[in-house]
Design an enzyme around this catalytic site. Structure first.
Site, mmCIF file in Angstrom:
data_model
loop_
_atom_site.group_PDB
_atom_site.id
_atom_site.type_symbol
_atom_site.label_atom_id
_atom_site.label_comp_id
_atom_site.label_asym_id
_atom_site.label_seq_id
_atom_site.Cartn_x
_atom_site.Cartn_y
_atom_site.Cartn_z
ATOM 1 N N ASP A 62 8.613 -0.291 -1.918
ATOM 2 C CA ASP A 62 8.721 -0.348 -3.381
ATOM 3 C C ASP A 62 7.467 0.279 -3.987
ATOM 4 O O ASP A 62 6.526 0.593 -3.274
ATOM 5 C CB ASP A 62 8.890 -1.801 -3.868
ATOM 6 C CG ASP A 62 7.887 -2.736 -3.227
ATOM 7 O OD1 ASP A 62 6.708 -2.358 -3.088
ATOM 8 O OD2 ASP A 62 8.284 -3.863 -2.859
ATOM 9 N N ASP A 64 4.432 -0.064 -6.835
ATOM 10 C CA ASP A 64 3.712 -0.973 -7.724
ATOM 11 C C ASP A 64 2.785 -0.159 -8.605
ATOM 12 O O ASP A 64 2.174 0.805 -8.154
ATOM 13 C CB ASP A 64 2.897 -1.965 -6.893
ATOM 14 C CG ASP A 64 3.760 -2.728 -5.907
ATOM 15 O OD1 ASP A 64 4.644 -3.479 -6.351
ATOM 16 O OD2 ASP A 64 3.583 -2.534 -4.687
ATOM 17 N N ASP A 146 -6.062 -7.406 -1.777
ATOM 18 C CA ASP A 146 -6.302 -8.032 -0.479
ATOM 19 C C ASP A 146 -7.011 -7.109 0.529
ATOM 20 O O ASP A 146 -8.149 -7.348 0.899
ATOM 21 C CB ASP A 146 -5.027 -8.666 0.098
ATOM 22 C CG ASP A 146 -3.809 -7.755 0.062
ATOM 23 O OD1 ASP A 146 -3.948 -6.577 -0.320
ATOM 24 O OD2 ASP A 146 -2.712 -8.214 0.426
HETATM 25 P P1 ATP Z 1 5.003 -3.823 0.797
HETATM 26 O O1 ATP Z 1 5.562 -3.657 -0.594
HETATM 27 O O2 ATP Z 1 5.191 -2.660 1.685
HETATM 28 O O3 ATP Z 1 5.395 -5.104 1.421
HETATM 29 P P2 ATP Z 1 2.487 -3.957 -0.576
HETATM 30 O O4 ATP Z 1 1.092 -3.745 -0.072
HETATM 31 O O5 ATP Z 1 2.972 -3.053 -1.648
HETATM 32 O O6 ATP Z 1 3.396 -3.921 0.686
HETATM 33 P P3 ATP Z 1 3.145 -6.073 -2.375
HETATM 34 O O7 ATP Z 1 3.426 -7.487 -2.048
HETATM 35 O O8 ATP Z 1 4.226 -5.218 -2.915
HETATM 36 O O9 ATP Z 1 2.571 -5.449 -1.039
HETATM 37 O O10 ATP Z 1 1.901 -6.080 -3.361
HETATM 38 C C1 ATP Z 1 1.427 -4.914 -3.999
HETATM 39 C C2 ATP Z 1 -0.091 -4.880 -3.992
HETATM 40 O O11 ATP Z 1 -0.595 -6.004 -4.720
HETATM 41 C C3 ATP Z 1 -0.742 -4.982 -2.629
HETATM 42 O O12 ATP Z 1 -0.827 -3.721 -1.986
HETATM 43 C C4 ATP Z 1 -2.104 -5.535 -2.962
HETATM 44 O O13 ATP Z 1 -2.955 -4.537 -3.485
HETATM 45 C C5 ATP Z 1 -1.770 -6.496 -4.092
HETATM 46 N N1 ATP Z 1 -1.489 -7.853 -3.588
HETATM 47 C C6 ATP Z 1 -0.281 -8.367 -3.283
HETATM 48 N N2 ATP Z 1 -0.368 -9.627 -2.852
HETATM 49 C C7 ATP Z 1 -1.682 -9.924 -2.859
HETATM 50 C C8 ATP Z 1 -2.430 -11.087 -2.538
HETATM 51 N N3 ATP Z 1 -1.826 -12.192 -2.085
HETATM 52 N N4 ATP Z 1 -3.777 -11.036 -2.705
HETATM 53 C C9 ATP Z 1 -4.394 -9.928 -3.170
HETATM 54 N N5 ATP Z 1 -3.732 -8.811 -3.478
HETATM 55 C C10 ATP Z 1 -2.410 -8.794 -3.341
HETATM 56 MG MG MG Z 2 4.797 -3.157 -2.655
#
Ligand code: ATP
Ligand code: MG
Length: 443
Positions: A62, A64, A146
């Site tokens: 996805d 963001d 994170d």
């Molecule tokens: P994917 O969508 O592939 O699972 P993602 O890294 O995009 O991985 P998301 O859960 O969509 O993960 O979150 C988007 C972004 O928001 C992350 O890349 C990170 O920068 C931030 N983020 C998400 N969850 C956390 C958290 N628990 N603590 C700190 N930052 C976070």
């Molecule tokens: Mg994501």
């Protein structure tokens, strides 16, 4: 380096010519949102998994977006926008088939504290973040993310990347590193421990030693996370094509025991035996299904993870004279009731899971009309797949699984039907009602 805390840190800026992210790889909807925010005078960046995965040449799950517009301001710009979340307020912009998540820049803990504006960041006694709604600058936003590889920003104004935390170097080295002090960051949000295992499994990255070190010791913190949030995390760990790797990571750091204590105890009691083989084979087959774009379901996943404790408990009931099917139903009910105090499992998944269990002893009945009835059961295919895994792990009779494979082929041939579709068409309708009656559990 400046000694003043508030002085901005300059990011390294990677110009368009020096990275491989092209707009053709970003979804049109994400581009629309980025451009609309920009023309309304706001900053807007692609960030997180979208940037990370594109840099690695992978297809993002996805997209963001991070912006200096407040959620309310985002809401005003997009008709198809909903504000969600209390703990962490976000804007979701809805398109057909895709949701673009737009987050307002957040301040870090320290920054919010310094400004005495901390009313909207709430921590509990153990340092866990309960609410995180103090808005900040781009730079602050980078530091509260994170992992370094998740904190790269793609600037829609000039298509450059901004890197405040050395994320690009870590990405190129295949290293997953928490930003800041790992223990503090895990205490703020223990789900980051699961995210560490997930990204390591998904990307084939290794954990930086400092990121890895506290995991086992801090694993009990998962006990404070609401079961519903853990359910979402479990799906992301196990149903996206790298479940076996994720499982091994969770076991390695003692995290699996916090999520599935009964299953973990059964595995630990018999480390080399079929329970572990069974789960490994089940996860490998789920991973294979994902890579072939076949559907996968939480019901089947949870059925495999909890099979060993359920099987043991049912065996104990059978010794007391309870019939096999009934023993499985009761055992499953008890194990699931205990399990959902750790990880939620919506009822719509629990019911088919129990059906899969209850059909297992019925595979032993191979005479008369019973096999045809079982073939017509709407859950036959899942239950049969389950039997095949049991046989492959050495817990069920291989000859039995083979027999059911031949029977399906024969039935399919006779009916000119495809294997896998419920083959006994003419019997299906009347039987269906009956099975539903037989297997549905009172709420
Ligand atoms: P994917 O969508 O592939 O699972 P993602 O890294 O995009 O991985 P998301 O859960 O969509 O993960 O979150 C988007 C972004 O928001 C992350 O890349 C990170 O920068 C931030 N983020 C998400 N969850 C956390 C958290 N628990 N603590 C700190 N930052 C976070
Ligand atoms: Mg994501």
């Amino acid at each position: 380096m400046s000694t003043q805390e508030s002085s901005p840190i300059s990011p390294s800026i990677i110009s368009r010519a020096d990275h491989n992210i092209s707009r053709t790889h970003i979804s049109e909807n994400a581009l629309k949102v980025l451009y609309r925010l920009k023309s309304a005078g706001y900053e807007s960046y692609l960030v997180g998994g979208g940037v990370r995965d594109l840099l690695l040449g992978r297809e993002p799950k996805d997209f963001d977006i991070a912006t200096d517009a407040s959620p309310e301001e985002v809401h005003k710009l997009f008709r198809n926008c909903r504000l969600i979340g209390r703990r962490f307020r976000l804007a979701h912009v809805h398109f057909s088939g895709e949701i673009i998540e737009v987050a307002t820049f957040r301040a870090t803990q320290e920054a919010a504290h310094d400004e005495e504006d901390g009313a909207d960041i709430a921590l509990d006694g153990g340092g866990r973040i309960l609410r995180d709604n103090v808005y900040g600058t781009l730079e602050q936003d980078a530091f509260r993310r994170d992992f370094t590889v998740n904190a790269l920003y793609y600037d829609i104004r000039d298509f450059s990347l901004r890197d405040y935390v050395g994320g690009l170097a870590d990405l190129r080295a295949g290293v997953l590193r928490l930003i800041g002090d790992p223990e503090t960051r895990y205490r703020e949000d223990p789900v980051r421990m699961l995210r560490a295992v997930r990204f390591a499994a998904k990307l084939g990255f290794r954990l930086h030693p400092h990121t890895e070190l506290p995991l086992r010791r801090l694993s009990p913190l998962l006990g404070d996370i609401p079961p519903a949030r853990l359910f979402e995390e479990i799906l992301k760990l196990f149903l996206y094509g790298f479940g076996l790797q994720a499982f091994e990571g969770l076991r390695h750091y003692g995290l699996f025991a916090r999520l599935f204590p009964r299953a973990d105890a059964a595995l630990t009691a018999e480390e080399q035996g079929f329970p572990l083989t069974f789960i490994a084979k089940a996860l490998a087959s789920t991973d294979a299904r994902v890579s072939e774009d076949k559907p996968v379901t939480p019901a089947f996943l949870f059925a495999t993870l909890l099979w060993e404790p359920v099987r043991r408990q049912a065996a104990a009931l059978e010794i007391q004279g309870v019939s096999a099917g009934e023993a499985l139903r009761r055992a499953a009910g008890e194990i699931i009731a205990e399990q959902i105090t750790h990880v939620a499992l919506p009822r719509r998944f629990a019911a088919p899971m129990i059906e899969i269990y209850q059909m297992q002893p019925r595979f032993m009945q191979r005479t008369g009309k019973r096999p045809l009835r079982l073939l017509a059961h709407p859950r036959f295919r899942a239950a049969y797949d389950f039997l095949v895994l049991r046989a492959a792990a050495g817990e069920a009779d291989k000859e039995l699984a083979d027999w059911w494979m031949r029977i399906q082929d024969n039935a399919a041939g006779e009916q000119h039907d495809l294997p896998g579709a419920t083959p006994v068409r003419s019997r299906r309708r009347p039987r269906r009602g009956r099975h539903r009656h037989e297997t549905s559990q009172p709420a």
